[in-house]
Scaffold this motif. Sequence first.
Motif, PDB file in Angstrom:
ATOM      1  N   LEU A 115       0.898  -1.062   0.265  1.00 12.67           N
ATOM      2  CA  LEU A 115       0.442   0.186   0.032  1.00 12.67           C
ATOM      3  C   LEU A 115       0.715   1.838  -0.026  1.00 12.67           C
ATOM      4  CD1 LEU A 115      -2.575   1.221   0.420  1.00 12.67           C
ATOM      5  CD2 LEU A 115      -2.282   1.553   3.116  1.00 12.67           C
ATOM      6  N   LEU A 116       2.409   1.044   0.605  1.00 13.84           N
ATOM      7  CA  LEU A 116       2.814   2.729   1.383  1.00 13.84           C
ATOM      8  C   LEU A 116       3.629   2.817   0.101  1.00 13.84           C
ATOM      9  CD1 LEU A 116       4.430   2.629   4.490  1.00 13.84           C
ATOM     10  CD2 LEU A 116       1.643   3.944   4.165  1.00 13.84           C
ATOM     11  N   VAL A 119       0.930   4.586  -3.161  1.00 14.27           N
ATOM     12  CA  VAL A 119       0.491   5.322  -2.370  1.00 14.27           C
ATOM     13  C   VAL A 119       2.270   6.537  -2.748  1.00 14.27           C
ATOM     14  CG1 VAL A 119       0.151   6.927  -0.943  1.00 14.27           C
ATOM     15  CG2 VAL A 119      -1.426   4.861  -1.139  1.00 14.27           C
ATOM     16  N   MET A 120       3.221   5.956  -2.590  1.00 10.53           N
ATOM     17  CA  MET A 120       4.498   7.086  -3.095  1.00 10.53           C
ATOM     18  C   MET A 120       4.288   6.926  -4.019  1.00 10.53           C
ATOM     19  SD  MET A 120       6.962   5.514   0.187  1.00 10.53           S
ATOM     20  CE  MET A 120       8.068   7.057  -0.472  1.00 10.53           C
ATOM     21  N   LEU A 122       1.859   7.277  -6.417  1.00  7.72           N
ATOM     22  CA  LEU A 122       1.431   7.818  -7.142  1.00  7.72           C
ATOM     23  C   LEU A 122       1.497   9.494  -6.178  1.00  7.72           C
ATOM     24  CD1 LEU A 122      -2.403   5.882  -5.646  1.00  7.72           C
ATOM     25  CD2 LEU A 122      -1.792   6.846  -8.104  1.00  7.72           C
ATOM     26  N   MET A 123       1.928   9.169  -5.534  1.00  5.85           N
ATOM     27  CA  MET A 123       2.434  11.279  -5.036  1.00  5.85           C
ATOM     28  C   MET A 123       3.459  11.167  -5.803  1.00  5.85           C
ATOM     29  SD  MET A 123       1.389  11.406  -0.731  1.00  5.85           S
ATOM     30  CE  MET A 123       0.695  12.998  -1.010  1.00  5.85           C
ATOM     31  N   GLY A 124       3.832  11.031  -6.821  1.00  2.00           N
ATOM     32  CA  GLY A 124       4.702  11.299  -7.509  1.00  2.00           C
ATOM     33  C   GLY A 124       5.940  11.218  -7.290  1.00  2.00           C
ATOM     34  N   ASN A 125       6.455  10.285  -6.174  1.00  2.00           N
ATOM     35  CA  ASN A 125       7.886  10.268  -5.445  1.00  2.00           C
ATOM     36  C   ASN A 125       8.119   9.514  -6.657  1.00  2.00           C
ATOM     37  OD1 ASN A 125      10.726   9.375  -3.352  1.00  2.00           O
ATOM     38  ND2 ASN A 125       8.998   9.564  -2.041  1.00  2.00           N
ATOM     39  N   GLN A 130      14.079   5.830  -1.169  1.00  2.00           N
ATOM     40  CA  GLN A 130      12.926   6.220  -0.712  1.00  2.00           C
ATOM     41  C   GLN A 130      11.408   5.622  -0.203  1.00  2.00           C
ATOM     42  OE1 GLN A 130      11.710  10.488  -1.458  1.00  2.00           O
ATOM     43  NE2 GLN A 130      13.789  10.743   0.010  1.00  2.00           N
ATOM     44  N   VAL A 134      11.015   3.719   3.514  1.00  2.00           N
ATOM     45  CA  VAL A 134       9.981   4.457   3.815  1.00  2.00           C
ATOM     46  C   VAL A 134       8.908   3.098   4.459  1.00  2.00           C
ATOM     47  CG1 VAL A 134       8.203   5.850   4.486  1.00  2.00           C
ATOM     48  CG2 VAL A 134      10.547   7.004   3.379  1.00  2.00           C
ATOM     49  N   THR A 138       8.126   1.959   7.951  1.00  2.00           N
ATOM     50  CA  THR A 138       6.988   2.683   8.598  1.00  2.00           C
ATOM     51  C   THR A 138       6.164   1.150   9.158  1.00  2.00           C
ATOM     52  OG1 THR A 138       6.497   4.659   7.786  1.00  2.00           O
ATOM     53  CG2 THR A 138       4.706   3.485   8.614  1.00  2.00           C
TER      54      THR A 138
END
Lengths: 160, 503
Positions: A115-116, A119-120, A122-125, A130, A134, A138
């Motif tokens: 999931l992480l 989402v990372m 999708l947020m453009g990372n 990282q 991350v 986490t």
Amino acid sequence: MYLNSRKYIPSISTALIGLAIFILVPFQIDLSMVNGNNVSGVDARTLPYFLSSLIVLLSVVEIINIKRKERVEEYKKMSKTQYMNIFRVCLTFIAIVLWIVLVPYLGFIIAMIILLVSVMLLMGNRSWLQIILVPLLTSFLLNYVFTTFLGRTLPTGIFF
Amino acid sequence: MLMEYLLAGLGQLFTFENILLMSIGVVIGLFVGAMPGLTVTLGVALVLPFTFGLDSLSGIILLTGVYCAGTYAGAITAILINTPGTPSSVTTAWDGYPLTNQGQASGALRIALYSSVIGGLISGIFLMLFAPPQIAKIALQFGPPEMFTLTFLGLTVIARVSGTSPPIKGLISAAFGLLFASVGIDLVSGVSRFNFGMNFLNAGLNIIPACIGLFAIAEVFYQIERRRKIFIQDMPDHSDTPSNVSWKDLFKHKLLLLKSSIIGVGVGAIPGTGGSVASFIAYDEAKRTSKKPELFGKGSYEGIIASESSNNGITGGSLIPTFTLGIPGTSSAAIFLGALMIHGLTPGPDLFRFQGELIYTVFIGFFIINIIMLFLGFFASKWAINILKIPNSILYPVILAFCIIGGYAIIGTLTGVGVSLFFGVIGYLMLKNGYPPAPMVIALILGPKVEESLRQSLILSSGDISIFFTRPISVLFIIIVVLTTVLPLIRGKKLLNFFRKRK
């Protein structure tokens, strides 16, 4: 026409939801099993009926208010980027739903890492260091704190 | 009795574990408060699941640490980069940022910290001395009609917690909150309502997953849509002279400090008014009575003192109705209320009768937390700028992980995550369309009490509504409802004009 009507959508939606709840009340609240006379005049349906009517009424008032202010505000057409951003929110929602579906099979740690990472991305990372570190840190840290320190049980899957 | 409680409380708090928990709470509060976009409410909601494995005292003081420090920390970014971390720090930015531009950032930060701590301590005194004995004793005499008018008073607050949103949208949000509160088995008739064939809904919707969704998951969705990569790229370059501001400088304005703190306490004790209202009123009042009103907005220490002491005065004030009456003063206090219930405590007069020692220990903890904040706040003002450089693509996925584990831990099943996600979508749509989430949360908490007490009252009177107008306490609450609805409209208009002039 499309741009002008867009600002009414939230209020029209709340009015329609209110109306739908009003219609649903007798189907979702069955009073046939209640015994005895109702001396108070208020039963399990009263508040939902009142509230759904209130939502419809307030939404109509809000629509009238928007109509009054119509000349002041100008609505711009949504750009392709804005559509893409909303699409990313939808994908995040789907990713969380998939997490709920998959966690009994994959377990908390693996499902959370997936999931992480999603989402990372999708947020453009795009930093791979990282994206690896991350989610790993986490997931393992949360799992450790909740299971070891706080004594809670987290879902375990096929692997661990 | 009080002294016994206080001494026992001191003994319990001064353990390594509890001091550590208070410090952790303060650090988390400083982090969320300083980050624009992360609210104190979000911080309290996310930390709450971590209290499940702790005893009641440890859990509540951890949350108190987040609440107090988060309320202060908004001032740091307000002063340094003109971006208030919390809405209540807007007035701090008006004078703090001009001081930063004049090379006096250190002095402004120090005065903000001192004022916040003093405001917090004064509110702690009010919380300890005025909350329990008087209000809780009166609350013991409450029957269903009094309880209904009291909870109704809490609901009238709803239009006022709408922030910048129109009151109608606040009321729609509240009406939906009351509808969500009606989900589950009706306590009076035993009938199931709105369960849509899903058995887990018979137990009703849990408030904490709902808060996690409305405040945290909604914010994650919102930030994904905004796609801002980072809060700031680089710290603006301002020459800063070392601060020579001391406690002496602060106490030159002791009357202003006291007045603003009391404004904070008073406004906080009125459910639903919030920190931003208190800081606007205190700032307005400070400017009106200042010998140098021309400095306000251009770099006045008095402006920062008024804003920050009132802002932190709210913390203790808002907990007074929460602990004594079970009516949350702010959305953060609403989560506090949920936390109390999760730990098996029932807010209201019984809390002081049966858990007196615990509650007085929490009150003492409130003081210690403010003192810890004084020390950690110094460090925070130095590293706060660096946390703003954390990429959003790391910060928000991590917050999402906390939300999911929080939703899961509260019930221990995946339905909690589902409820959080459901409210996350609702919160996101509300955020996008200007509907405030706070009224929904307060309505969710008060809903069952309002309905139950209304129906019990009408059963007692055989359907005659005059029962609410013939009992003195009930009539008193009705008068307060009328006053608190009319007066803020007048005062709000004045504040709105003041705010517009500032713009």
